[in-house]
Write a protein that holds these residues in place. Structure first.
Motif, short mmCIF file in Angstrom:
data_model
loop_
_atom_site.label_atom_id
_atom_site.label_comp_id
_atom_site.label_asym_id
_atom_site.label_seq_id
_atom_site.Cartn_x
_atom_site.Cartn_y
_atom_site.Cartn_z
N LYS A 26 2.93 5.88 -5.81
CA LYS A 26 2.58 5.93 -7.23
C LYS A 26 1.44 6.91 -7.47
O LYS A 26 1.47 7.70 -8.42
N LYS A 29 8.87 -4.10 -3.96
CA LYS A 29 7.72 -4.98 -3.77
C LYS A 29 8.14 -6.42 -3.47
O LYS A 29 7.57 -7.08 -2.61
N GLU A 51 0.83 -1.20 0.00
CA GLU A 51 0.00 0.00 0.00
C GLU A 51 0.87 1.26 0.00
O GLU A 51 0.52 2.27 -0.63
N SER A 60 1.82 1.85 -3.49
CA SER A 60 0.65 2.35 -4.23
C SER A 60 0.41 3.83 -3.95
O SER A 60 0.08 4.60 -4.87
N LYS A 61 0.56 4.23 -2.70
CA LYS A 61 0.37 5.64 -2.35
C LYS A 61 1.42 6.51 -3.01
O LYS A 61 1.12 7.61 -3.47
#
Length: 134
Positions: A29, A128, A23, A26-27
């Motif tokens: 990105k 990741k 997460e 993702s944040k």
């Protein structure tokens, strides 16, 4: 410049104090895309995104290393050194390919943006991978 450095330190401290997750990536990105969407200093957005990927990689690597045995640490270090060699080769290829494509003129901000975007995505791939092992 001082503000950016301070921000980077605060980001790293927060990563250290909280577990990194997918997460988090993702944040980052999402924030990167928001920066690009503004249409201002897009090369700066991509350079910052790359720097974030590199900083996060260091934090995730260190956190993983702390959780494993010394034998596993040795294996991880060797693996990371191999990955760094692959990274360097990939970075050279990205630069050469971007130059060869001719869509972007070497040395321009657009050229920089494309190259740093590709570099960041490659590093985030490793981030990741290490997060999943934590």
């Amino acid at each position: 410049m001082i503000k950016k450095t301070l921000l980077a330190v605060l980001v790293l401290v927060s990563f250290k104090s909280n577990s990194q997750t997918l997460e988090t990536v993702s944040k980052m990105k999402l924030n990167y895309q928001k920066c690009l969407d503004k249409g201002n200093n897009m090369s700066g957005c991509s350079i910052n995104y790359y720097n974030q990927s590199d900083s996060l990689l260091n934090v995730v690597y260190k956190n993983l290393k702390e959780k494993i045995s010394s034998k596993e640490q040795s294996k991880l270090k060797k693996e990371q050194l191999e990955w760094l060699k692959k990274r360097d080769v990939y970075f050279e290829k990205v630069y050469a390919d971007t130059k060869k494509e001719g869509h972007f003129i070497e040395g321009t901000r657009d050229f920089e943006m494309v190259v740093f975007d590709e570099k960041a995505n490659f590093v985030f791939g490793r981030v990741k991978e290490l997060i999943k092992r934590n």
